[in-house]
Design an enzyme around this catalytic site. Structure first.
Site, short mmCIF file in Angstrom:
data_model
loop_
_atom_site.label_atom_id
_atom_site.label_comp_id
_atom_site.label_asym_id
_atom_site.label_seq_id
_atom_site.Cartn_x
_atom_site.Cartn_y
_atom_site.Cartn_z
N ARG A 118 4.63 -8.05 6.59
CA ARG A 118 3.62 -7.64 5.98
C ARG A 118 3.29 -6.06 6.41
NH1 ARG A 118 -0.70 -8.90 3.06
NH2 ARG A 118 -0.39 -11.01 3.64
N LYS A 119 3.37 -5.28 5.73
CA LYS A 119 3.53 -3.70 6.07
C LYS A 119 3.32 -2.68 4.75
CE LYS A 119 7.25 -1.16 7.78
NZ LYS A 119 8.53 -1.15 8.63
N ASP A 174 -11.83 -15.17 -10.73
CA ASP A 174 -11.06 -15.10 -9.57
C ASP A 174 -11.48 -13.86 -8.65
OD1 ASP A 174 -9.11 -17.05 -8.54
OD2 ASP A 174 -7.64 -15.37 -8.53
N HIS A 227 -0.42 1.80 -6.47
CA HIS A 227 -1.03 2.02 -5.28
C HIS A 227 0.05 3.20 -4.33
CE1 HIS A 227 -3.38 -1.21 -5.83
NE2 HIS A 227 -2.59 -2.13 -5.42
N ARG A 263 15.02 -8.75 4.17
CA ARG A 263 14.48 -7.34 3.94
C ARG A 263 14.37 -6.88 2.50
NH1 ARG A 263 17.44 -3.60 6.13
NH2 ARG A 263 15.85 -2.38 6.15
N TYR A 283 -6.20 0.96 -2.68
CA TYR A 283 -5.45 1.68 -1.77
C TYR A 283 -6.20 2.96 -1.21
CZ TYR A 283 -1.78 -1.36 -0.17
OH TYR A 283 -1.35 -2.47 0.04
C1 BG6 Z 1 -2.76 -5.93 -5.35
C2 BG6 Z 1 -1.62 -6.61 -6.08
O1 BG6 Z 1 -3.25 -4.77 -6.31
O2 BG6 Z 1 -2.50 -5.50 -4.29
C3 BG6 Z 1 -1.23 -7.67 -5.20
O3 BG6 Z 1 -2.11 -7.14 -7.25
C4 BG6 Z 1 -0.92 -7.25 -3.90
O4 BG6 Z 1 -0.18 -8.30 -5.97
C5 BG6 Z 1 -2.31 -6.44 -3.44
O5 BG6 Z 1 -0.64 -8.34 -3.29
C6 BG6 Z 1 -2.02 -5.91 -2.06
O6 BG6 Z 1 -3.53 -5.45 -1.58
P1 BG6 Z 1 -3.42 -5.37 0.12
O7 BG6 Z 1 -4.73 -4.59 0.30
O8 BG6 Z 1 -3.37 -6.78 0.79
O9 BG6 Z 1 -2.31 -4.57 0.53
#
Ligand code: BG6
Length: 488
Positions: A337-338, A16, A235, A460, A174
């Site tokens: 998404r944030k 994957d 992260h 939220r 990140y």
């Molecule tokens: C990954 C996680 O490390 O980071 C995922 O395993 C998550 O669950 C992803 O969705 C988020 O990454 P990004 O770059 O989309 O914020």
């Protein structure tokens, strides 16, 4: 070192991660001519496949414009595939023959493998696939780096018995994000922030990760880890350490990572009373994914208590930060998404204006989407009155840097590996500290089978989160919302 060939080997080429991330990223780097001149790719996996099969799987994830077809063919030409077993010396010897055929080349191994294959595969690389002395061998690995302090320590001892730290590139993607890299320049390249970057001025720091999607078929994998291991322990903690660290003595990878580790060493495991755990349930008023809860995922056990939302308060017990709560919050199936870092400052000590009209300053690093740095400030409401208004000093990147291209985190990180820069990779002692901080609390959650609070898909998250932040003196007035200027 671009005078020699570079070979990038993808172990787990049929999986994957390879399909969705690695091959598409390599294609982008190739297309944009960012790779060293003579670079080859070798995919390795158990499945008996041809390279053309791999490409069929990968192509849906590659962005290819109609005028790039010829370039795509050239990309195909520098790719090979071989099938083999991860514990077979014979197969790795064959891999080595393919590598030797490229001359004395530099070798980068990307281990896109499940953790149980990790040890045999690295042992084989070390045994028969290392580059000649005058060339480099680098190993890229991804989480999970163990699942607690003990398993991490075992894994780490295994790796370090075979490869020195400078050969190991542990990805936390990140660190490859534009805004995360900007944090250091913003903090240490401006005069005005350092004097207020401490417990005399900062009231709290909230580091958030929100996703509007559920586990989307990854439930089986996710259930083994949960949101704390998936996002918070890596992260969010990485973001915390860059926000909180002192100025490194240089921008070298070691100096930076030394400062990050110093921060982590000052953090105690969070107390359970300062933690909120949640698990999403379907929203029956909607259709599709959001109508289904986490437990409706067929790959998730019916009685799973794995959190899909978590918030925890950490303290950095050093001179600069003592007493300032760092609130980490992450969740799936939320309203937006944030990812952002929000530094809330203390109240203005003597408010000479109308009662209640002065709100706290906040400095926000919006990591994604639509990167921005904005500072919430008070200003006079324009016009005849002398009233105060909440507004912002706004650096929205796509307005200010209109033609800039923001590379994907993986593109930047893979280039760093070719270049030998470990600045954006996680050192073993950082991970050790990360597990030291989170293991007691994970153990406690798991042994008590603490039941997460249900929250609706698209909400939220649990309202208990707001109660938690309030009790740590985070003031949410609800009177102000940042207007995304790019949308006006
Ligand atoms: C990954 C996680 O490390 O980071 C995922 O395993 C998550 O669950 C992803 O969705 C988020 O990454 P990004 O770059 O989309 O914020």
């Amino acid at each position: 070192d671009s005078s020699h060939a570079h070979v990038f080997i993808i172990l787990g080429a049929s999986g994957d991660l390879a399909r969705k991330k690695i091959y598409p990223t390599l294609w982008c780097l190739f297309r944009d001519k960012l790779l060293p001149p003579e670079t080859y790719f070798i995919g390795f996996a158990r499945s008996k496949l041809e390279m053309s099969d791999i490409f069929k799987k990968v192509q849906p994830y590659m962005k290819v414009k109609s005028d790039e077809m010829e370039l795509l063919q050239s990309f195909f030409k520098i790719n090979e595939y071989m099938s083999g077993n991860y514990d077979s010396q014979e197969d790795f010897e064959k891999l080595n023959e393919l590598l030797e055929a490229k001359g004395k080349c530099n070798r980068i191994f990307y281990l896109a493998l499940p953790p149980n294959i990790f040890e045999p595969a690295t042992a084989q690389i070390k045994g028969v696939c290392m580059a000649h002395e005058s060339r480099f061998t680098r190993i890229i690995i991804e989480k999970p780096f163990g699942r607690d302090l003990d398993s991490y320590t075992a894994l780490s001892e295994h790796i370090s018995s075979m490869f020195p730290e400078e050969q190991i590139y542990r990805i936390d993607h990140y660190l490859g994000k534009e805004m995360v890299q900007n944090l250091m320049i913003f903090r240490f390249g401006n005069l005005i922030f350092n004097p207020i970057w401490n417990n005399s001025h900062v009231s709290s720091v909230v580091i958030s990760f929100k996703e509007p999607i559920g586990t989307q078929g990854r439930g089986g994998y996710f259930d083994q880890s949960g949101i704390i291991r998936d996002v918070m322990q890596n992260h969010l903690l990485q973001l915390l350490s860059i926000v909180a660290m002192d100025q490194p003595s240089s921008t070298s990878a070691e100096d930076i990572r030394n400062e990050k580790v110093k921060v982590l060493k000052c953090i105690e495991p969070p107390e359970m009373k300062n933690v909120v755990l949640g698990q999403y349930v379907g929203d029956p008023d909607t259709e599709g994914d959001s109508a289904k809860g986490y437990l409706d995922d067929p790959t998730v056990p019916d009685d799973s208590v794995t959190p899909t939302f978590a918030a925890a308060v950490l303290f950095v017990n050093n001179e600069r930060w003592k007493g300032v709560p760092f609130i980490l919050r992450c969740g799936k199936a939320l309203n937006e998404r944030k990812a952002e870092i929000r530094i809330q400052f203390q109240d203005v000590p003597s408010n000479i204006f109308n009662r209640g009209c002065i709100k706290r300053n906040e400095l926000v690093f919006r990591v994604q989407p639509r990167e921005a740095i904005y500072m919430k400030v008070m200003t006079k409401l324009p016009g005849m009155s002398f009233n105060c208004e909440e507004s912002e000093l706004d650096l929205t990147f796509e307005n200010r840097f209109m033609d800039a291209k923001f590379p994907d985190a993986y593109e930047r990180l893979l280039i760093d590996v070719f270049a030998g820069s470990q600045m954006n990779f996680v050192r073993s002692d950082e991970l050790y500290e990360a597990w030291r901080i989170f293991t007691p609390f994970l153990d406690e959650i798991e042994s008590s089978k603490a039941k997460p609070i249900p929250y609706k898909f698209g909400s939220r998250g649990p309202t208990e989160y707001d109660t938690l932040t309030k009790s740590f003196n985070f003031v949410y007035s609800g009177t102000y919302r940042w207007t995304d200027a790019s949308k006006i």
